[in-house]
Write a protein that holds these residues in place. Structure first.
Motif, short mmCIF file in Angstrom:
data_model
loop_
_atom_site.label_atom_id
_atom_site.label_comp_id
_atom_site.label_asym_id
_atom_site.label_seq_id
_atom_site.Cartn_x
_atom_site.Cartn_y
_atom_site.Cartn_z
N LEU A 11 -34.19 -35.74 1.71
CA LEU A 11 -35.44 -35.18 2.19
C LEU A 11 -35.37 -35.00 3.69
CD1 LEU A 11 -38.21 -37.28 0.37
CD2 LEU A 11 -37.53 -34.93 -0.15
N GLN A 12 -35.93 -33.91 4.18
CA GLN A 12 -36.05 -33.67 5.62
C GLN A 12 -37.50 -33.35 5.92
OE1 GLN A 12 -33.86 -33.60 8.45
NE2 GLN A 12 -35.90 -33.47 9.36
N LEU A 24 -35.66 -33.01 -5.96
CA LEU A 24 -36.82 -33.87 -6.17
C LEU A 24 -36.47 -35.08 -7.02
CD1 LEU A 24 -39.66 -31.24 -6.77
CD2 LEU A 24 -39.46 -32.83 -4.84
N ARG A 25 -35.66 -34.84 -8.09
CA ARG A 25 -35.26 -35.95 -8.95
C ARG A 25 -34.43 -36.96 -8.16
NH1 ARG A 25 -34.68 -31.73 -12.71
NH2 ARG A 25 -32.44 -31.59 -12.31
N ALA A 26 -33.50 -36.44 -7.34
CA ALA A 26 -32.64 -37.34 -6.57
C ALA A 26 -33.46 -38.14 -5.55
CB ALA A 26 -31.55 -36.53 -5.85
N ALA A 27 -34.42 -37.48 -4.90
CA ALA A 27 -35.26 -38.18 -3.93
C ALA A 27 -36.13 -39.24 -4.62
CB ALA A 27 -36.14 -37.18 -3.19
N LYS A 54 -35.82 -38.36 7.95
CA LYS A 54 -35.07 -37.88 6.81
C LYS A 54 -34.77 -39.05 5.89
CE LYS A 54 -30.99 -37.71 9.82
NZ LYS A 54 -29.98 -36.80 10.41
N LEU A 55 -34.60 -38.75 4.62
CA LEU A 55 -34.21 -39.75 3.63
C LEU A 55 -32.79 -39.45 3.21
CD1 LEU A 55 -34.78 -42.07 1.61
CD2 LEU A 55 -35.66 -40.33 0.02
N LEU A 56 -31.92 -40.45 3.38
CA LEU A 56 -30.52 -40.31 3.02
C LEU A 56 -30.22 -41.13 1.78
CD1 LEU A 56 -28.94 -40.76 6.57
CD2 LEU A 56 -29.53 -38.62 5.43
N ASP A 57 -29.37 -40.59 0.91
CA ASP A 57 -28.92 -41.35 -0.26
C ASP A 57 -27.95 -42.43 0.18
OD1 ASP A 57 -28.60 -42.15 -2.82
OD2 ASP A 57 -27.91 -40.22 -3.60
#
Length: 441
Positions: free
Chosen positions: A383-384, A424-427, A373-376
């Motif tokens: 993202l998972q 998507l923009r945040a990722a 996963k991608l964490l802010d």
């Protein structure tokens, strides 16, 4: 040093038992026996609790919950748990736990809880039947991971012994702790799952895993005659006396092995090869189990017939636990802004001093497959991934995202859980930040 944090030399370990049924042999060899031995180690500070709040999620019979609480408490004590050495308490005697659960609820994303195994299983079952996805799903089931997170984080446990099916809950508790720490300062230790591969999983009467849901259990402290009868009913094959018998896949042999030492196990293995009669083998298994259980059974009967004694032990344990939880929840209340009005605003706890940044987290789930996963920077899930067969495949996908950033999101869409345009923009923004940091920008 505050009372909420153990000394650096102390390993703080926490175990909870849901009060929803009668302990059986599988509970004993899979958890109780091992945990009691572990609690005697000098460097370990142990917390054991009866998770009666959790039982409300799946049991609506008050008498059953009360009886299960009594039976489980008596079981732990009869098996040697020393309430003077450990902190042994009933979850509902610690009012700070549900308060902490609310604090964590306010920093936990719904998306995280949507992925909890128990909730997803209920949704999948309903969907397969063509029903509303949330039919008969209570808010208690949905919020179960948050309450479990509060159980763990209240006492800043380092290790939580769990089976593989519970690892996700420990990961979620870590996510909650990270998010809270980011917002309000460093208050929580990040717990780790402790999986002991040597601990046995016991088969039941029909050969499947011993479980109340299969109705194939052998109650731990059933009377001696009933124990003999139940072991006599364990399913075996039709091979006659004198015919060699396989130990591989034999529920009877596996149960014996969980109690016997190496020499005893080898002797029964030879007897299987020599064609021991099933009736004789079952008698051997019964005698070996009863030899270990009988003295514990006697102590259990004393305790179960004196519930007032158990109540006193649990209340004393609750006081030990609340000596930690009361001041700790006071600090957490202050941290989130629930303060006396005359308290200066400048007295607020500082946020974490270190600079937070987006991060990938790769892990293995109970299904044996690999995810990331991608964490802010603030711990929010961006993202998972879906499942990968190996850690190398998951790692390659992470590498592609780091290298190609926004373009990779489209290329890897089938390997990622869906996100909306804002997601998507945040990722993409987070991936750009990681790229700048990697290049020294």
């Amino acid at each position: 040093m505050t009372t909420s944090s153990p000394s650096p030399a102390t390993l703080r370990v926490l175990t909870g038992i849901t009060t929803s049924g009668t302990p059986h042999l599988g509970n004993y060899v899979g958890s109780v026996r091992h945990s009691v031995r572990f609690s005697r180690r000098a460097e370990v500070q142990s917390f054991y609790f009866l998770a009666d709040y959790h039982s409300l999620i799946k049991v609506d019979d008050p008498a059953r919950i009360q009886r299960s609480t009594l039976e489980i408490a008596a079981t732990w004590l009869a098996c040697g748990l020393d309430p003077e050495r450990v902190t042994f308490y009933r979850q509902s005697d610690i009012p700070e736990i549900p308060e902490l659960s609310w604090f964590l609820t306010c920093v936990t994303g719904k998306g995280l809880l949507n992925r909890a195994h128990a909730y997803k299983a209920s949704v999948d079952k309903n969907t397969a039947k063509g029903e509303d996805p949330d039919a008969d799903v209570s808010a208690g089931l949905f919020m179960y991971p948050v309450l479990m997170g509060a159980d763990i984080l209240m006492f800043n446990a380092h290790k939580v012994p769990v089976g593989r099916d519970q690892v996700q809950h420990i990961e979620m508790a870590r996510d909650m702790a990270q998010r809270f720490n980011h917002l309000y300062g460093e208050h929580f230790t990040l717990p780790e799952a402790d999986i002991d591969e040597a601990v046995a999983t016991l088969p039941g009467l029909d050969g499947r895993k011993m479980s109340k849901s299969y109705d194939n259990t052998i109650p731990l402290f059933t009377p001696r005659a009933q124990l003999q009868k139940l072991i006599g009913s364990i399913v075996t094959d039709s091979r006659a006396p004198g015919e060699p018998k396989d130990t591989e896949g034999s529920a009877l042999f596996q149960i014996y092995q969980a109690f016997a030492d190496a020499e005893e196990t080898e002797a029964l293995r030879r007897a299987f090869a020599d064609g021991i009669a099933w009736s004789e083998a079952k008698q051997t298994v019964f005698e070996r189990i009863d030899r270990e259980i009988a003295p514990l059974r006697a102590r259990y009967e004393e305790l179960i017939n004196d519930p007032a004694q158990i109540e006193r032990i649990l209340l004393a344990g609750a006081e030990k636990a609340r000596a930690l939880s009361r001041p700790f929840i006071g600090r957490l209340r202050h941290a989130v802004g629930l303060r006396k009005l005359e308290t200066p605003a400048a007295a607020a706890a500082p946020k974490a001093a270190k600079t937070a940044k987006p991060a990938f987290k790769q892990y293995r789930e109970s299904d044996g497959r690999f995810y990331f996963k991608l964490l802010d920077a603030d711990g929010t899930l961006l993202l998972q991934s879906r499942a990968f067969a190996s850690p190398q495949e998951a790692g390659r996908a992470i590498g592609t995202l780091q290298a190609d950033r926004g373009a990779a999101l489209a290329a890897l869409a089938e390997q990622l859980e869906p996100v909306d345009n804002a997601g998507l923009r945040a990722a993409t923004d987070a991936l750009e930040v990681l790229a700048r940091l990697a290049s020294g920008g």
